[in-house]
Design a protein around this motif. Sequence first.
Motif, PDB file in Angstrom:
ATOM      1  N   SER A 522      49.914  38.347  37.916  1.00 47.30           N
ATOM      2  CA  SER A 522      50.456  39.484  38.663  1.00 47.30           C
ATOM      3  C   SER A 522      51.504  38.985  39.655  1.00 47.30           C
ATOM      4  O   SER A 522      51.403  37.869  40.163  1.00 47.30           O
ATOM      5  CB  SER A 522      49.324  40.181  39.417  1.00 47.30           C
ATOM      6  OG  SER A 522      49.828  40.992  40.455  1.00 47.30           O
ATOM      7  N   THR A 575      43.397  43.448  35.515  1.00 46.52           N
ATOM      8  CA  THR A 575      44.565  44.055  36.152  1.00 46.52           C
ATOM      9  C   THR A 575      44.867  45.437  35.593  1.00 46.52           C
ATOM     10  O   THR A 575      45.002  46.408  36.340  1.00 46.52           O
ATOM     11  CB  THR A 575      45.782  43.140  35.991  1.00 46.52           C
ATOM     12  OG1 THR A 575      45.509  41.875  36.589  1.00 46.52           O
ATOM     13  CG2 THR A 575      47.010  43.739  36.656  1.00 46.52           C
ATOM     14  N   ALA A 576      44.979  45.549  34.257  1.00 40.03           N
ATOM     15  CA  ALA A 576      45.422  46.805  33.649  1.00 40.03           C
ATOM     16  C   ALA A 576      44.346  47.879  33.690  1.00 40.03           C
ATOM     17  O   ALA A 576      44.662  49.071  33.718  1.00 40.03           O
ATOM     18  CB  ALA A 576      45.855  46.560  32.209  1.00 40.03           C
ATOM     19  N   GLY A 579      42.525  47.138  38.115  1.00 37.35           N
ATOM     20  CA  GLY A 579      43.424  47.052  39.263  1.00 37.35           C
ATOM     21  C   GLY A 579      43.151  45.861  40.154  1.00 37.35           C
ATOM     22  O   GLY A 579      43.343  45.932  41.370  1.00 37.35           O
ATOM     23  N   GLU A 714      47.236  46.142  43.779  1.00 42.58           N
ATOM     24  CA  GLU A 714      47.208  46.254  42.318  1.00 42.58           C
ATOM     25  C   GLU A 714      46.518  47.544  41.888  1.00 42.58           C
ATOM     26  O   GLU A 714      46.950  48.204  40.940  1.00 42.58           O
ATOM     27  CB  GLU A 714      46.471  45.047  41.726  1.00 42.58           C
ATOM     28  CG  GLU A 714      46.842  44.739  40.296  1.00 42.58           C
ATOM     29  CD  GLU A 714      48.184  44.041  40.183  1.00 42.58           C
ATOM     30  OE1 GLU A 714      49.107  44.668  39.627  1.00 42.58           O
ATOM     31  OE2 GLU A 714      48.314  42.893  40.637  1.00 42.58           O
ATOM     32  N   LEU A 718      47.367  51.770  39.423  1.00 41.15           N
ATOM     33  CA  LEU A 718      46.635  52.462  38.370  1.00 41.15           C
ATOM     34  C   LEU A 718      46.856  53.961  38.544  1.00 41.15           C
ATOM     35  O   LEU A 718      46.598  54.503  39.618  1.00 41.15           O
ATOM     36  CB  LEU A 718      45.137  52.155  38.444  1.00 41.15           C
ATOM     37  CG  LEU A 718      44.690  50.703  38.288  1.00 41.15           C
ATOM     38  CD1 LEU A 718      43.171  50.643  38.228  1.00 41.15           C
ATOM     39  CD2 LEU A 718      45.299  50.046  37.073  1.00 41.15           C
ATOM     40  N   HIS A 731      47.451  51.030  34.392  1.00 41.05           N
ATOM     41  CA  HIS A 731      48.481  50.372  35.188  1.00 41.05           C
ATOM     42  C   HIS A 731      49.860  50.820  34.708  1.00 41.05           C
ATOM     43  O   HIS A 731      50.173  50.753  33.519  1.00 41.05           O
ATOM     44  CB  HIS A 731      48.340  48.856  35.029  1.00 41.05           C
ATOM     45  CG  HIS A 731      48.958  48.070  36.138  1.00 41.05           C
ATOM     46  ND1 HIS A 731      50.317  47.883  36.252  1.00 41.05           N
ATOM     47  CD2 HIS A 731      48.406  47.405  37.188  1.00 41.05           C
ATOM     48  CE1 HIS A 731      50.576  47.132  37.317  1.00 41.05           C
ATOM     49  NE2 HIS A 731      49.431  46.837  37.903  1.00 41.05           N
TER      50      HIS A 731
END
Length: 805
Positions: A522, A575-576, A579, A714, A718, A731
Amino acid sequence: MERLWGLLQRAQRLSPRLSQTIYRRVEGTQQGRLEEEEEDGEEGAEPQAHFCHMELRGPEPLGSRPGRQNLGLWAAAGRRATPCLVLTALLIFTVAFLLGYVAFRGSCQVCGDDVLVLNEDMNYELGPDSHQGMLYWSDLQAMFLRLLGEGSLEDAIKQTSLRKRVAGSAGMAALSQDIRVALSSQKLDHVWTDTHYVGLQFPDPAHPNTLHWVDATGGPGEQLPLEDPDVYCPYSATGNATGELVYAHYGRPEDLQDLRARGVEPAGRLLLVRLGVISFAQKVASAQDFGARGVLIYPDPADFSQDPHKLPLSSHRAVFGHVHLGTGDPYTPGFPSFNQTQFPPVQSSGLPSIPAQPISADIATLLLRRLEGPVVPQEWQGSLPVSPYHLGPGPGLHLGVNNHRASTPISNIFGCIEGRSEPDHYVVIGAQRDAWGPGAAKSAVGTAILLELVRTFSSMVSNGFRPRRSLLFISWDGGDFGSVGSTEWLEGYLSVLHLKAVVYVSLDNAVLGDDKFHAKTSPLLISLIESILKQVDSPNRSGQTLYEQVVFNNRSWDAEVIQPLPMDSSAYSFTAFAGVPAVEFSFMEDGTPYPFLHTKDDTYENLHKVLRGRLPAVAQAVAQLAGQLLIRLSHDHLLPLDFGGYGDVVLRHIGSLNEFSGDLKARGLTLQWVYSARGDYIRAAEKLRKEIYSSEESDERLMRMYNVRMMRVEFYFLSQYVSPADSPFRHIFLGRGDHTLGALLDHVRLLRSGSGAPGAASSGVAPGLGFQESRFRRQLALLTWTLQGAANALSGDVWNIDNNF
């Protein structure tokens, strides 16, 4: 005159006596207490300075001592010296203020470029049971490196790779028990296991998958032997597919678009595609979107090293790979698979509806020799003994896939070191434990490094180290089927983790070579990774740091090293989907991939040969990099997350829309609102940077407030306007679906290219539809308000938000 004398006497009575304050150490149970004493000043005497707590007593009452006859003279002298004393005090105050400002500026971690390297003099407090002094960053670094060097990574990699550990097998159950015992033997605060019952797909030994030529009657004819019947594509559609064969390069959407442009229609046919560039799942999804009936995936020698001194992949080896365009259990999408809970009979939209099967290079050679039609473009030509390759179509093929689904228990194993000040904030590090074959590079290296880091940090705790935030070490199960174990855990605790998880560090695929270093991550972590790379020695260039190695031929280090997280990365879901900023490190061969990944040849011996005996050194470098990253993330007062980095990402991505502004304006449409949201985010990031710059690091409450805002950046990206069950990867930059920036760009491109944009399938948008104004407006609203929400959240409390909607 008498009146004047009376005033003078009154002034003498009210004037305080002059005394000098010194401190002496008080003996007793509390060491370090100081007691104040007052003595008449003696010429040449200097008070002794102590840097410890003081106990102060006020001055003695007036009249407690004799000797006031000279007070009048002292008072007169004091009045004459008052202007000088005031000027001196102002000068001292000004100098002290400037010195304090400079000192604070040097210690601030979020100044200038948002994140600076940790001050070498920053102190790290020890726990209350420690008998050592303050620990500084250099102390912690030296302690970590010393304790890490006492382990044996190489032996752990070798022993793990020798164990059979397919998810759900008896071998995996035995390894799980051994790893739990290993964690329990360390100085950890908590060790536990969670079990999920997931749907996995396995080949049917009684009915293996088959491949036949089609005879003159249209039925299965001569059989093509699948040399490695154990190799398959988990989550392939089952059943039979018949059609003419077409060669489609890597199977990307642009490849299929090019194929169609050359007069070869992929619809209704079986596609032969090469391994690499995109994942198995993306190849099958693209083929399905273009109407193909099935997919055969093979490894072309052109995609691996041509150096005769390097080990090649055997021409009769096929490569394993799942084809679910997603992560986790595809039969409980968006929900955790705990306790065999019954859910409605739904399945992931990422499951393909066409069959797929891996084949070897030898079988691919037989197929290519039978193809006719146009010659392939030069960049499509491979290295099989077929020259030139043809696009096809060729003779008919019949593919039969008989894989079966089984409810399988998988177990994730956890170990935790609780943080001292922020135990509810977790720094998470994990590694996949399962493997389809020997899995030396796939999971044995990561598992060995994980266990070594657990041992090292446990030893550091015994030596007085106590992190501010909790360290969570996790061994994942089901990784070869699409990060099933980690995704199920995220789904089970999604409502908690976005509030508590700071960063996820993945150790999967960490050592695939030793020439190049890549970090899939990221933007929040790029500055921190850069600073850590400058602290780790290169494993193959003596006297250089890793940073010096990666910038040796490329001064733009981030362009050389930093890559976005792909869907087939084990860190992608963090992450996707959840978050949480994440990173996955990889050492790789220069220009060519490790040839044995996901094959039966991924053995310790082959990995050792590929690295020319440098496996221990490279694994040690990964452990040093990950460990120092954990120290910084778990113990810095202020989280070293570069929240301003996303401002550049937003500018770069949204800048891609500028070239279409004229086309949109001609239709009465505008991108103004998304531009405004972009500006609000950049201003909010700058505002937060200034707040942190002017704050006191010693203010624990303020630091925690800033940390919470940074660690959730992060999560802000979303989309809150789509369901995690229907669109799990919410995301807007990294995810899939109509809410993403990629989907908006693909849609806008239809203004010029018509239907079937090349990138449509890659961002979850079905090709074949032209530009639709109503859909564009909805996409723009989803993107704009997600970005605006991120700006608002970064601004802090609602009364601090100065955006104009």
